[in-house]
Design a protein around this motif. Sequence first.
Motif, PDB file in Angstrom:
ATOM      1  N   ASP A  79       1.472   2.734  -3.415  1.00  6.91           N
ATOM      2  CA  ASP A  79       0.151   2.858  -2.841  1.00  6.91           C
ATOM      3  C   ASP A  79       0.257   3.360  -1.404  1.00  6.91           C
ATOM      4  OD1 ASP A  79      -2.439   2.680  -3.512  1.00  6.91           O
ATOM      5  OD2 ASP A  79      -2.711   0.593  -2.858  1.00  6.91           O
ATOM      6  N   GLY A  80      -0.290   4.524  -1.143  1.00  2.00           N
ATOM      7  CA  GLY A  80      -0.373   5.006   0.240  1.00  2.00           C
ATOM      8  C   GLY A  80       0.918   5.563   0.821  1.00  2.00           C
ATOM      9  N   CYS A  81       1.948   5.708   0.021  1.00  2.00           N
ATOM     10  CA  CYS A  81       3.158   6.351   0.534  1.00  2.00           C
ATOM     11  C   CYS A  81       3.926   6.993  -0.613  1.00  2.00           C
ATOM     12  CB  CYS A  81       4.034   5.370   1.307  1.00  2.00           C
ATOM     13  SG  CYS A  81       4.680   4.032   0.324  1.00  2.00           S
ATOM     14  N   GLU A  82       4.878   7.826  -0.243  1.00  2.00           N
ATOM     15  CA  GLU A  82       5.646   8.575  -1.246  1.00  2.00           C
ATOM     16  C   GLU A  82       6.928   7.864  -1.628  1.00  2.00           C
ATOM     17  OE1 GLU A  82       5.012  11.621  -2.558  1.00  2.00           O
ATOM     18  OE2 GLU A  82       3.356  12.327  -1.313  1.00  2.00           O
ATOM     19  N   ALA A  83       7.482   7.108  -0.699  1.00  2.00           N
ATOM     20  CA  ALA A  83       8.779   6.484  -0.939  1.00  2.00           C
ATOM     21  C   ALA A  83       8.954   5.293  -0.014  1.00  2.00           C
ATOM     22  CB  ALA A  83       9.891   7.500  -0.687  1.00  2.00           C
ATOM     23  N   THR A  84       9.708   4.312  -0.492  1.00  5.47           N
ATOM     24  CA  THR A  84      10.006   3.162   0.367  1.00  5.47           C
ATOM     25  C   THR A  84      11.494   2.865   0.310  1.00  5.47           C
ATOM     26  OG1 THR A  84       9.706   1.543  -1.405  1.00  5.47           O
ATOM     27  CG2 THR A  84       7.758   2.078  -0.092  1.00  5.47           C
ATOM     28  N   LEU A  85      11.975   2.186   1.322  1.00  7.15           N
ATOM     29  CA  LEU A  85      13.379   1.766   1.360  1.00  7.15           C
ATOM     30  C   LEU A  85      13.450   0.333   1.845  1.00  7.15           C
ATOM     31  CD1 LEU A  85      16.425   2.696   1.197  1.00  7.15           C
ATOM     32  CD2 LEU A  85      16.271   2.959   3.671  1.00  7.15           C
ATOM     33  N   VAL A  86      14.135  -0.478   1.040  1.00  7.48           N
ATOM     34  CA  VAL A  86      14.374  -1.859   1.446  1.00  7.48           C
ATOM     35  C   VAL A  86      15.858  -2.117   1.272  1.00  7.48           C
ATOM     36  CG1 VAL A  86      13.836  -4.283   1.015  1.00  7.48           C
ATOM     37  CG2 VAL A  86      12.089  -2.542   0.641  1.00  7.48           C
ATOM     38  N   GLY A  87      16.515  -2.591   2.314  1.00  6.12           N
ATOM     39  CA  GLY A  87      17.946  -2.831   2.216  1.00  6.12           C
ATOM     40  C   GLY A  87      18.317  -4.226   2.686  1.00  6.12           C
ATOM     41  N   VAL A  88      19.316  -4.795   2.042  1.00  4.19           N
ATOM     42  CA  VAL A  88      19.880  -6.073   2.476  1.00  4.19           C
ATOM     43  C   VAL A  88      21.394  -5.901   2.484  1.00  4.19           C
ATOM     44  CG1 VAL A  88      20.147  -8.533   1.988  1.00  4.19           C
ATOM     45  CG2 VAL A  88      17.990  -7.384   1.452  1.00  4.19           C
ATOM     46  N   ARG A  89      21.994  -6.205   3.605  1.00  4.23           N
ATOM     47  CA  ARG A  89      23.439  -5.991   3.795  1.00  4.23           C
ATOM     48  C   ARG A  89      23.826  -4.581   3.338  1.00  4.23           C
ATOM     49  NH1 ARG A  89      23.653 -11.198   1.537  1.00  4.23           N
ATOM     50  NH2 ARG A  89      23.565 -12.795   3.154  1.00  4.23           N
ATOM     51  N   ALA A 130       9.024  25.427  -0.083  1.00 10.93           N
ATOM     52  CA  ALA A 130       8.870  25.242   1.367  1.00 10.93           C
ATOM     53  C   ALA A 130      10.178  24.733   1.976  1.00 10.93           C
ATOM     54  CB  ALA A 130       7.731  24.265   1.660  1.00 10.93           C
ATOM     55  N   ALA A 131      10.812  23.770   1.306  1.00  8.70           N
ATOM     56  CA  ALA A 131      12.076  23.243   1.830  1.00  8.70           C
ATOM     57  C   ALA A 131      13.126  24.351   1.888  1.00  8.70           C
ATOM     58  CB  ALA A 131      12.563  22.077   0.974  1.00  8.70           C
ATOM     59  N   ASP A 161       7.317  13.571   1.651  1.00  7.59           N
ATOM     60  CA  ASP A 161       8.599  13.782   1.000  1.00  7.59           C
ATOM     61  C   ASP A 161       9.019  15.229   1.090  1.00  7.59           C
ATOM     62  OD1 ASP A 161       7.595  14.363  -2.412  1.00  7.59           O
ATOM     63  OD2 ASP A 161       6.709  14.931  -0.518  1.00  7.59           O
ATOM     64  N   ASP A 162       8.366  15.966   1.943  1.00  7.40           N
ATOM     65  CA  ASP A 162       8.615  17.399   1.964  1.00  7.40           C
ATOM     66  C   ASP A 162       8.673  17.855   3.413  1.00  7.40           C
ATOM     67  OD1 ASP A 162       7.968  20.251   2.054  1.00  7.40           O
ATOM     68  OD2 ASP A 162       7.720  20.028  -0.105  1.00  7.40           O
ATOM     69  N   ARG A 176      10.395  17.709  -9.508  1.00  6.94           N
ATOM     70  CA  ARG A 176      11.757  17.236  -9.244  1.00  6.94           C
ATOM     71  C   ARG A 176      12.211  17.571  -7.817  1.00  6.94           C
ATOM     72  NH1 ARG A 176      14.464  13.130  -9.709  1.00  6.94           N
ATOM     73  NH2 ARG A 176      16.700  13.438  -9.819  1.00  6.94           N
ATOM     74  N   GLY A 177      11.790  18.723  -7.322  1.00  7.49           N
ATOM     75  CA  GLY A 177      12.179  19.099  -5.961  1.00  7.49           C
ATOM     76  C   GLY A 177      11.671  18.087  -4.935  1.00  7.49           C
ATOM     77  N   ARG A 178      10.430  17.680  -5.104  1.00  9.69           N
ATOM     78  CA  ARG A 178       9.849  16.679  -4.190  1.00  9.69           C
ATOM     79  C   ARG A 178      10.569  15.352  -4.309  1.00  9.69           C
ATOM     80  NH1 ARG A 178       4.185  17.818  -2.523  1.00  9.69           N
ATOM     81  NH2 ARG A 178       4.008  15.621  -2.070  1.00  9.69           N
ATOM     82  N   GLU A 179      10.822  14.940  -5.558  1.00  4.59           N
ATOM     83  CA  GLU A 179      11.492  13.647  -5.754  1.00  4.59           C
ATOM     84  C   GLU A 179      12.891  13.654  -5.147  1.00  4.59           C
ATOM     85  OE1 GLU A 179       9.197  12.692  -9.976  1.00  4.59           O
ATOM     86  OE2 GLU A 179      11.343  13.097  -9.990  1.00  4.59           O
ATOM     87  N   ARG A 180      13.601  14.738  -5.374  1.00  4.80           N
ATOM     88  CA  ARG A 180      14.962  14.829  -4.825  1.00  4.80           C
ATOM     89  C   ARG A 180      14.935  14.801  -3.302  1.00  4.80           C
ATOM     90  NH1 ARG A 180      19.408  17.009  -7.256  1.00  4.80           N
ATOM     91  NH2 ARG A 180      19.648  18.685  -5.744  1.00  4.80           N
ATOM     92  N   PHE A 181      13.939  15.489  -2.719  1.00  8.38           N
ATOM     93  CA  PHE A 181      13.853  15.474  -1.259  1.00  8.38           C
ATOM     94  C   PHE A 181      13.580  14.053  -0.755  1.00  8.38           C
ATOM     95  CE2 PHE A 181      12.712  16.425   3.030  1.00  8.38           C
ATOM     96  CZ  PHE A 181      13.478  17.541   3.333  1.00  8.38           C
ATOM     97  N   SER A 182      12.712  13.333  -1.479  1.00  7.93           N
ATOM     98  CA  SER A 182      12.426  11.947  -1.092  1.00  7.93           C
ATOM     99  C   SER A 182      13.684  11.084  -1.155  1.00  7.93           C
ATOM    100  CB  SER A 182      11.378  11.328  -2.030  1.00  7.93           C
ATOM    101  OG  SER A 182      10.104  11.843  -1.740  1.00  7.93           O
ATOM    102  N   ILE A 183      14.481  11.275  -2.196  1.00  7.23           N
ATOM    103  CA  ILE A 183      15.715  10.484  -2.323  1.00  7.23           C
ATOM    104  C   ILE A 183      16.661  10.812  -1.160  1.00  7.23           C
ATOM    105  CG2 ILE A 183      17.741  10.014  -3.753  1.00  7.23           C
ATOM    106  CD1 ILE A 183      15.964  10.851  -6.195  1.00  7.23           C
ATOM    107  N   GLY A 184      16.806  12.104  -0.879  1.00  9.53           N
ATOM    108  CA  GLY A 184      17.662  12.516   0.239  1.00  9.53           C
ATOM    109  C   GLY A 184      17.156  11.946   1.560  1.00  9.53           C
ATOM    110  N   HIS A 185      15.834  11.929   1.711  1.00  7.09           N
ATOM    111  CA  HIS A 185      15.205  11.400   2.923  1.00  7.09           C
ATOM    112  C   HIS A 185      15.497   9.890   3.060  1.00  7.09           C
ATOM    113  CE1 HIS A 185      11.688  11.228   5.819  1.00  7.09           C
ATOM    114  NE2 HIS A 185      11.705   9.965   5.408  1.00  7.09           N
ATOM    115  N   GLU A 186      15.315   9.145   1.976  1.00  4.96           N
ATOM    116  CA  GLU A 186      15.570   7.693   2.049  1.00  4.96           C
ATOM    117  C   GLU A 186      17.061   7.414   2.246  1.00  4.96           C
ATOM    118  OE1 GLU A 186      13.133   5.730   2.546  1.00  4.96           O
ATOM    119  OE2 GLU A 186      11.701   7.330   2.106  1.00  4.96           O
TER     120      GLU A 186
END
Length: 278
Positions: free
Chosen positions: A41-51, A149-150, A91-92, A64-74
């Motif tokens: 909701d309201g964002c393209e990607a999130t990151l939560v990390g523990v240790r 665009a990327a 994500d772009d 797929r291009g957008r998703e891959r960019f989001s993964i690379g970004h996170e």
Amino acid sequence: MTPGERAEALVFDFGISSPSELDVEAIAYDAGMEVRYEELDGCEATLVGVRNQAIATIRPSGNRGRERFSIGHELGHWNLHRGKAFRCRVDDLSENLASDTRLEKEADSYAAHLLMPRSLFDPAIRSGAKVPTFKHIEEVAQAFEVSMAAAVIRMAEVDSLPVIVASYSAKGIRWRAAAPHVPRRWRLHQTLDDDSFAYDFVNGSKDQRCSGKQPAEVWFSNDEADKYEVLEQCMPGRPGEVLVLLYLKDTEMFEAPFESSAFGRSYGAKGGYVGRAR
Ligand SMILES: [Zn+2]
């Protein structure tokens, strides 16, 4: 090392030698970052990390291009900004150029270098005709599974060719990226000149031409622009936008002395900004 250098070092460590081997999820997994796909909701990607373990959640986009960019970004956030949680709205790269948050830019740069490392991307771009065409860049974008665009922004960044890329809407410029060796004194118009092909695109004119020579003054506001010519190509971008590729074919544009009066700024011989004129 810059964020981009760190991403490229990682690609090098994996011994990746072709775009098809750039499995961004496997690279992320190796770094302890699991990738999940869920509606957000309201964002393209999130990151939560523990240790040393993180979960990146990516909003499925069907692109797929957008998703891959989001993964690379996170993954960029995870490797560069550990200890923080992120909710990323974009994500772009083309969107994030409009944002000025340092960490977001770093994550974008990381993603662009990870998905389009210079060692693979530069030869792919150069494998086309001497003057780059959108058709060739689209083929390269497909091979690297990135958005158009990327890919065009990265093409400017890798500095192989004398290009400026930009996106405009009918209201004006949204973002631009120039090859670093293009003198920064060349200033793009903030709104499209009605003689440009791009103008016809965003205004839905019937007479649409997508590439050809143009007097440089159609694109640049510098006084001396009327002395030169550029090659303009355009194609539809995001809804309501046109993607523009300018090829600076006149080598004199790289050498010409600058009229230092503009904006009261002065520039060095190579066109770099050197401070305010007295
Ligand atoms: Zn982010």
